[in-house]
Design a protein around this motif. Structure first.
Motif, PDB file in Angstrom:
ATOM      1  N   THR A  78      30.539  20.052  69.513  1.00  0.00           N
ATOM      2  CA  THR A  78      30.024  20.708  70.870  1.00  0.00           C
ATOM      3  C   THR A  78      31.098  21.545  71.458  1.00  0.00           C
ATOM      4  OG1 THR A  78      28.720  18.640  71.295  1.00  0.00           O
ATOM      5  CG2 THR A  78      28.889  20.368  73.157  1.00  0.00           C
ATOM      6  N   ARG A  79      30.647  22.773  71.682  1.00  0.00           N
ATOM      7  CA  ARG A  79      31.305  23.848  72.187  1.00  0.00           C
ATOM      8  C   ARG A  79      30.918  24.250  73.563  1.00  0.00           C
ATOM      9  NH1 ARG A  79      32.818  29.500  69.429  1.00  0.00           N
ATOM     10  NH2 ARG A  79      34.310  28.109  68.064  1.00  0.00           N
ATOM     11  N   ILE A  80      31.760  24.669  74.518  1.00  0.00           N
ATOM     12  CA  ILE A  80      31.659  25.111  75.587  1.00  0.00           C
ATOM     13  C   ILE A  80      32.608  26.455  75.728  1.00  0.00           C
ATOM     14  CG2 ILE A  80      30.606  23.312  76.931  1.00  0.00           C
ATOM     15  CD1 ILE A  80      33.270  22.689  78.446  1.00  0.00           C
ATOM     16  N   VAL A  81      31.982  27.430  76.622  1.00  0.00           N
ATOM     17  CA  VAL A  81      32.934  28.761  76.862  1.00  0.00           C
ATOM     18  C   VAL A  81      32.961  28.780  78.386  1.00  0.00           C
ATOM     19  CG1 VAL A  81      32.971  30.951  76.279  1.00  0.00           C
ATOM     20  CG2 VAL A  81      32.059  29.760  74.801  1.00  0.00           C
ATOM     21  N   LEU A  82      34.188  28.674  78.744  1.00  0.00           N
ATOM     22  CA  LEU A  82      34.589  28.847  80.436  1.00  0.00           C
ATOM     23  C   LEU A  82      35.055  30.092  80.818  1.00  0.00           C
ATOM     24  CD1 LEU A  82      36.183  25.119  80.547  1.00  0.00           C
ATOM     25  CD2 LEU A  82      33.759  25.963  80.986  1.00  0.00           C
ATOM     26  N   ARG A  83      34.498  30.989  81.572  1.00  0.00           N
ATOM     27  CA  ARG A  83      34.892  32.147  81.892  1.00  0.00           C
ATOM     28  C   ARG A  83      35.401  32.230  83.308  1.00  0.00           C
ATOM     29  NH1 ARG A  83      30.480  32.843  78.700  1.00  0.00           N
ATOM     30  NH2 ARG A  83      31.060  34.153  76.960  1.00  0.00           N
ATOM     31  N   ASP A  84      35.717  30.996  83.970  1.00  0.00           N
ATOM     32  CA  ASP A  84      36.035  30.994  85.347  1.00  0.00           C
ATOM     33  C   ASP A  84      36.769  29.549  85.494  1.00  0.00           C
ATOM     34  OD1 ASP A  84      33.887  29.604  86.276  1.00  0.00           O
ATOM     35  OD2 ASP A  84      32.870  31.049  86.801  1.00  0.00           O
ATOM     36  N   ALA A  85      37.382  29.202  86.693  1.00  0.00           N
ATOM     37  CA  ALA A  85      37.690  27.856  86.916  1.00  0.00           C
ATOM     38  C   ALA A  85      36.768  27.392  88.216  1.00  0.00           C
ATOM     39  CB  ALA A  85      39.116  27.800  87.361  1.00  0.00           C
ATOM     40  N   SER A  86      35.366  27.683  88.208  1.00  0.00           N
ATOM     41  CA  SER A  86      34.579  27.464  89.245  1.00  0.00           C
ATOM     42  C   SER A  86      34.197  25.771  89.106  1.00  0.00           C
ATOM     43  CB  SER A  86      33.291  28.198  89.048  1.00  0.00           C
ATOM     44  OG  SER A  86      32.538  27.528  87.806  1.00  0.00           O
ATOM     45  N   PRO A  87      33.753  25.092  90.168  1.00  0.00           N
ATOM     46  CA  PRO A  87      33.167  23.859  90.216  1.00  0.00           C
ATOM     47  C   PRO A  87      32.271  23.696  89.064  1.00  0.00           C
ATOM     48  CG  PRO A  87      33.274  24.672  92.394  1.00  0.00           C
ATOM     49  CD  PRO A  87      33.504  25.890  91.676  1.00  0.00           C
ATOM     50  N   GLU A  88      31.390  24.665  88.539  1.00  0.00           N
ATOM     51  CA  GLU A  88      30.497  24.325  87.808  1.00  0.00           C
ATOM     52  C   GLU A  88      31.266  24.321  86.206  1.00  0.00           C
ATOM     53  OE1 GLU A  88      30.022  26.935  89.827  1.00  0.00           O
ATOM     54  OE2 GLU A  88      28.646  26.018  91.102  1.00  0.00           O
ATOM     55  N   ALA A  89      32.421  25.043  85.938  1.00  0.00           N
ATOM     56  CA  ALA A  89      33.146  24.794  85.010  1.00  0.00           C
ATOM     57  C   ALA A  89      33.879  23.532  84.934  1.00  0.00           C
ATOM     58  CB  ALA A  89      34.350  26.043  85.010  1.00  0.00           C
ATOM     59  N   ALA A  90      34.256  23.131  85.754  1.00  0.00           N
ATOM     60  CA  ALA A  90      34.857  21.683  85.864  1.00  0.00           C
ATOM     61  C   ALA A  90      33.973  20.657  85.523  1.00  0.00           C
ATOM     62  CB  ALA A  90      35.575  21.246  87.525  1.00  0.00           C
ATOM     63  N   ALA A  91      32.483  20.653  86.031  1.00  0.00           N
ATOM     64  CA  ALA A  91      31.785  19.942  85.657  1.00  0.00           C
ATOM     65  C   ALA A  91      31.289  19.933  83.854  1.00  0.00           C
ATOM     66  CB  ALA A  91      30.171  20.034  86.270  1.00  0.00           C
ATOM     67  N   ARG A  92      31.268  21.150  83.679  1.00  0.00           N
ATOM     68  CA  ARG A  92      31.169  21.235  82.129  1.00  0.00           C
ATOM     69  C   ARG A  92      32.210  20.728  81.372  1.00  0.00           C
ATOM     70  NH1 ARG A  92      30.086  27.189  80.704  1.00  0.00           N
ATOM     71  NH2 ARG A  92      29.045  26.282  79.000  1.00  0.00           N
ATOM     72  N   ILE A  93      33.569  20.807  81.886  1.00  0.00           N
ATOM     73  CA  ILE A  93      34.900  20.006  81.095  1.00  0.00           C
ATOM     74  C   ILE A  93      34.272  18.430  81.090  1.00  0.00           C
ATOM     75  CG2 ILE A  93      36.997  19.525  81.099  1.00  0.00           C
ATOM     76  CD1 ILE A  93      37.332  22.435  82.303  1.00  0.00           C
ATOM     77  N   ALA A  94      33.851  18.053  82.197  1.00  0.00           N
ATOM     78  CA  ALA A  94      33.535  16.677  82.362  1.00  0.00           C
ATOM     79  C   ALA A  94      32.678  16.301  81.457  1.00  0.00           C
ATOM     80  CB  ALA A  94      33.356  16.396  83.782  1.00  0.00           C
TER      81      ALA A  94
END
Length: 133
Positions: A100-116
């Motif tokens: 599974t791959r995610i691409v993060l373009r910022d350090a937003s709370p949404e990005a943090a949730a996606r990392i989790a």
């Protein structure tokens, strides 16, 4: 658990430089480095920017132990981005785990949730495996 990370850029030298900087950042981060073996992997795919060779340093590999904290990686990602010059803060950071791959373009709370979500093994509700946002 194995986690792979890299920084993507249309410019190969910038991608290499920033992926190397991310590697060093994670090694120095006490919350990540203390609970993970951190290594470098070559990129098995085509190099960005149409470069000829694909054996450049393309990934940071984390082999994490039971004491590894998702919050540690979330904070390291956020702090790493904040340390970059403004014109580089919007580069994409790719995280892969178990196909599974995610691409993060910022350090937003949404990005943090996606990392989790990816670290918990529940995937990412915004991307299919191998996709990008």
């Amino acid at each position: 658990m194995e986690i792979r990370l890299r920084v993507e850029s249309a410019v190969r030298d910038e991608a290499e430089e920033l992926t190397s900087a991310l590697h060093d950042w994670l090694r120095e981060d006490r919350d990540v480095g203390r609970h993970a073996r951190i290594g470098r992997l070559t990129d098995p795919g085509p190099a960005p920017g149409g470069a000829m060779s694909a054996d450049w340093f393309g990934w940071v590999q984390l082999i994490v132990g039971s004491g590894f904290s998702t919050a540690g990686l979330v904070y390291a990602h956020k702090a790493f981005r904040a340390s970059l010059p403004r014109h580089q803060q919007s580069v994409s950071v790719v995280i892969e785990r178990d196909g599974t791959r995610i691409v993060l373009r910022d350090a937003s709370p949404e990005a943090a949730a996606r990392i989790a979500r990816i670290l918990s093994g529940s995937g990412d509700d915004e991307e299919a495996s191998g996709g990008s946002s």
